[in-house]
Design an enzyme around this catalytic site. Structure first.
Site, mmCIF file in Angstrom:
data_model
loop_
_atom_site.group_PDB
_atom_site.id
_atom_site.type_symbol
_atom_site.label_atom_id
_atom_site.label_comp_id
_atom_site.label_asym_id
_atom_site.label_seq_id
_atom_site.Cartn_x
_atom_site.Cartn_y
_atom_site.Cartn_z
ATOM 1 N N ASP A 158 55.029 41.187 38.822
ATOM 2 C CA ASP A 158 56.391 40.207 39.203
ATOM 3 C C ASP A 158 56.443 39.111 38.307
ATOM 4 O OD1 ASP A 158 57.245 42.326 41.150
ATOM 5 O OD2 ASP A 158 56.615 40.855 42.683
ATOM 6 N N HIS A 197 46.871 38.944 44.109
ATOM 7 C CA HIS A 197 46.831 41.163 44.938
ATOM 8 C C HIS A 197 46.333 41.612 45.292
ATOM 9 C CE1 HIS A 197 47.914 44.983 44.825
ATOM 10 N NE2 HIS A 197 49.445 44.470 44.322
HETATM 11 N N1 CMC Z 1 49.184 30.686 44.609
HETATM 12 C C1 CMC Z 1 47.758 30.145 45.626
HETATM 13 N N2 CMC Z 1 46.843 30.813 46.294
HETATM 14 C C2 CMC Z 1 46.592 31.935 46.478
HETATM 15 C C3 CMC Z 1 47.822 32.896 46.240
HETATM 16 C C4 CMC Z 1 48.389 32.376 44.901
HETATM 17 N N3 CMC Z 1 49.633 33.217 44.330
HETATM 18 N N4 CMC Z 1 47.821 33.297 46.255
HETATM 19 C C5 CMC Z 1 45.994 33.481 46.879
HETATM 20 N N5 CMC Z 1 45.990 32.809 47.383
HETATM 21 C C6 CMC Z 1 44.650 32.114 47.992
HETATM 22 C C7 CMC Z 1 45.068 31.693 49.671
HETATM 23 O O1 CMC Z 1 45.262 30.628 50.108
HETATM 24 C C8 CMC Z 1 43.233 32.138 49.769
HETATM 25 O O2 CMC Z 1 42.616 31.282 49.662
HETATM 26 P P1 CMC Z 1 41.620 31.044 50.942
HETATM 27 O O3 CMC Z 1 40.690 32.422 50.461
HETATM 28 O O4 CMC Z 1 41.330 29.731 50.378
HETATM 29 O O5 CMC Z 1 42.020 31.156 51.990
HETATM 30 C C9 CMC Z 1 42.942 33.158 49.329
HETATM 31 O O6 CMC Z 1 43.761 32.955 47.276
HETATM 32 C C10 CMC Z 1 42.818 34.666 49.098
HETATM 33 O O7 CMC Z 1 44.784 34.951 49.475
HETATM 34 P P2 CMC Z 1 45.629 35.911 50.300
HETATM 35 O O8 CMC Z 1 46.178 35.042 50.816
HETATM 36 O O9 CMC Z 1 43.980 36.337 51.676
HETATM 37 O O10 CMC Z 1 44.649 36.968 50.261
HETATM 38 P P3 CMC Z 1 46.240 38.644 49.783
HETATM 39 O O11 CMC Z 1 45.273 40.343 50.212
HETATM 40 O O12 CMC Z 1 46.390 39.043 52.210
HETATM 41 O O13 CMC Z 1 47.552 38.873 49.495
HETATM 42 C C11 CMC Z 1 49.708 38.313 48.394
HETATM 43 C C12 CMC Z 1 48.076 38.659 48.715
HETATM 44 C C13 CMC Z 1 49.312 39.097 46.980
HETATM 45 C C14 CMC Z 1 50.705 37.684 49.916
HETATM 46 C C15 CMC Z 1 48.837 36.959 47.451
HETATM 47 O O14 CMC Z 1 48.797 36.529 46.592
HETATM 48 C C16 CMC Z 1 50.852 35.934 47.147
HETATM 49 O O15 CMC Z 1 51.245 35.290 48.728
HETATM 50 N N6 CMC Z 1 51.252 35.991 45.738
HETATM 51 C C17 CMC Z 1 52.419 35.911 45.695
HETATM 52 C C18 CMC Z 1 53.598 36.632 46.324
HETATM 53 C C19 CMC Z 1 53.202 37.397 44.683
HETATM 54 O O16 CMC Z 1 53.405 36.972 44.145
HETATM 55 N N7 CMC Z 1 53.601 38.529 45.677
HETATM 56 C C20 CMC Z 1 53.354 39.500 44.360
HETATM 57 C C21 CMC Z 1 52.329 40.738 44.730
HETATM 58 S S1 CMC Z 1 52.412 41.680 43.813
HETATM 59 C C22 CMC Z 1 54.252 42.958 43.835
HETATM 60 C C23 CMC Z 1 54.095 43.475 45.188
HETATM 61 O O17 CMC Z 1 53.810 44.743 45.780
HETATM 62 O O18 CMC Z 1 54.990 43.968 45.851
#
Ligand code: CMC
Length: 431
Positions: free
Chosen positions: A366, A308
């Protein structure tokens, strides 16, 4: 928002600029850069808004490190346990818990707006039956502006109020209709003797041919899912609603924009993607393979339902959702559901894995909601429409708050331009 006595100093090419520091009631201080461009001739750069407050708000507060979510100051776990969705709607919209009389009036108002314009039934029929329900929902909610002309004037407070109630009241009807349409069953009209969640289950699962009795435990689980999704401060879809509304767009167009944004798998679409992923993993022995993929930088696969932007400890909604999942599956006698087994094991293994610990990746809301919705009988394609209907009150509350702000300006971000500088047009024969 109070001015602190603090300020931040920016030094640029030998000149210093003092930037006021604003103090919130909770959360980190905020450097006010509103006059920065006028004074220093520079922009700030923050794609993805990781360090930027896009507005001020009094509705919802999240402390991502503590895993805290407050609506108007009230913790989400208390609301999930003691309150119910329509009371939370009132709280979000009007800023305080309702008295018994206020709640009764509000519930009655919402209940009496649940039917949609009959002509919208024909509008539905223009969609292919195999459309994703979110596609239909974006279109139908946007089209409400073609059916409800008397609540489009955003400068009229009464019209704003009517539009808010219409959206909250009609969204379950629209979501249920998208479902019925997709499975080729007749639309089911709302029933005013049922509460909000029970009525939604009735509109989704009853058929004219026989009596359908809503199970109160399933209705309670449904209500809890709505409550847990009601608002989440300035997330992507809410920010989309605010940006759309900043131009003066009508309420139905703004909420349709929010629905479109919510659909993405990184946001509301994650609940569908998560259950599909759990099913694809299928058995506990395949978890290591998927964990390895999630960690592989060359593989775009992500563990859906994990991570998140704001929560870096745990998602308080996920905790309540997990309890609800246990309750619902026990009620339905499907505790040994293989998807649940995979989910529980995956959560356990991921929480002990150094990659997930280091990156502070925890199950989000989720992760368990899909298991409950699946057990209730919804297909995965309905998961995100259910999120959208529940989030509508959050969008509407934030929309109303923004419109009441005398400082409202059209949202217009700047950019760091990296393209070509001026060059002369080349005639086609000379290219
Ligand atoms: N699985 C594997 N690695 C992950 C994941 C994941 N689900 N989420 C983040 N990472 C890693 C990512 O690769 C990155 O690694 P590095 O630092 O080596 O580049 C690090 O963790 C930080 O991730 P980020 O993408 O920069 O973080 P963000 O804040 O931009 O993204 C997120 C947040 C929710 C989009 C992401 O965690 C994600 O894609 N999760 C899966 C989709 C999901 O479950 N979304 C629902 C969110 S809660 C409900 C809502 O708000 O709608």
């Amino acid at each position: 928002m109070a001015d602190t006595n603090k300020s931040a100093t920016l030094t640029l090419e030998g000149k210093s600029f003092e930037l006021p520091v604003l103090s919130p009631t909770a959360g980190p201080d905020v450097i006010d850069v509103r006059k920065l461009y006028a004074q220093a001739g520079v922009f700030t750069y923050d794609p993805g808004f990781t360090s930027t407050a896009s507005c001020d708000s009094t509705i919802t507060f999240i402390d991502g490190d503590k895993g805290e979510l407050l609506h108007r100051g009230y913790p989400i776990d208390q609301l999930a346990e003691k309150s119910h969705y329509l009371e939370v709607c009132f709280l979000l919209l009007y800023g305080h818990l309702p008295t018994a009389v206020e709640l009764e009036e509000f519930e009655s108002l919402v209940t009496r707006h649940t039917m949609i314009h009959e002509q919208m039934h024909y509008f539905f029929r223009g969609f292919r039956r195999d459309s994703h329900p979110m596609a239909t929902m974006v279109g139908v909610v946007g089209a409400m502006s073609a059916f409800y002309h008397d609540s489009l004037d955003i400068n009229d407070q009464q019209q704003r109020e009517v539009a808010s109630i219409r959206l909250i009241a009609k969204m379950p009807t629209i979501a249920a209709m998208t479902y019925k349409y997709s499975i080729g069953q007749p639309f089911v009209y709302p029933r005013n003797d049922l509460d909000y969640a029970a009525n939604f289950l009735h509109m989704c699962f009853s058929v004219p041919a026989e009596q359908y009795n809503v199970d109160p435990i399933l209705a309670r689980a449904m209500d809890r899912i709505f409550t847990l999704h009601a608002d989440h401060e300035q997330n992507a879809s809410t920010s989309t609603v605010r940006l759309a509304s900043s131009s003066g767009a009508n309420p139905f167009a703004c909420i349709a924009a929010g629905i479109a944004c919510l659909w993405g798998p990184a946001h509301g679409g994650a609940n569908q993607a998560c259950l599909e992923m759990l099913r694809e993993i299928g058995t506990v022995d395949r978890i290591p393979e998927y964990l390895a993929r999630a960690k592989d930088k060359n593989d775009p696969f992500r563990l859906m339902g994990f991570g998140h932007r704001v929560y870096k400890n745990f998602d308080p909604r996920a905790k309540v959702m997990k309890e609800s999942a246990d309750e619902v599956l026990a009620l339905l006698g499907v505790e040994n559901n293989p998807t649940l087994q995979v989910a529980k094991e995956l959560e356990k293994i991921a929480l002990e894995d150094p990659y997930f610990i280091e990156k502070k990746l925890y199950p989000n809301v989720d992760f368990y909601s899909g298991i409950i919705l699946d057990a209730i009988g919804f297909p995965t394609s309905m998961f995100t429409p259910i999120f959208a209907l529940a989030r509508t009150v959050g969008w509407v509350s934030q929309w109303k708050e923004q419109l009441a702000d005398p400082q409202l300006k059209i949202g217009r971000p700047r950019q760091l331009y990296l393209g070509s500088t001026t060059k002369d047009y080349v005639d086609i024969e000379n290219r």
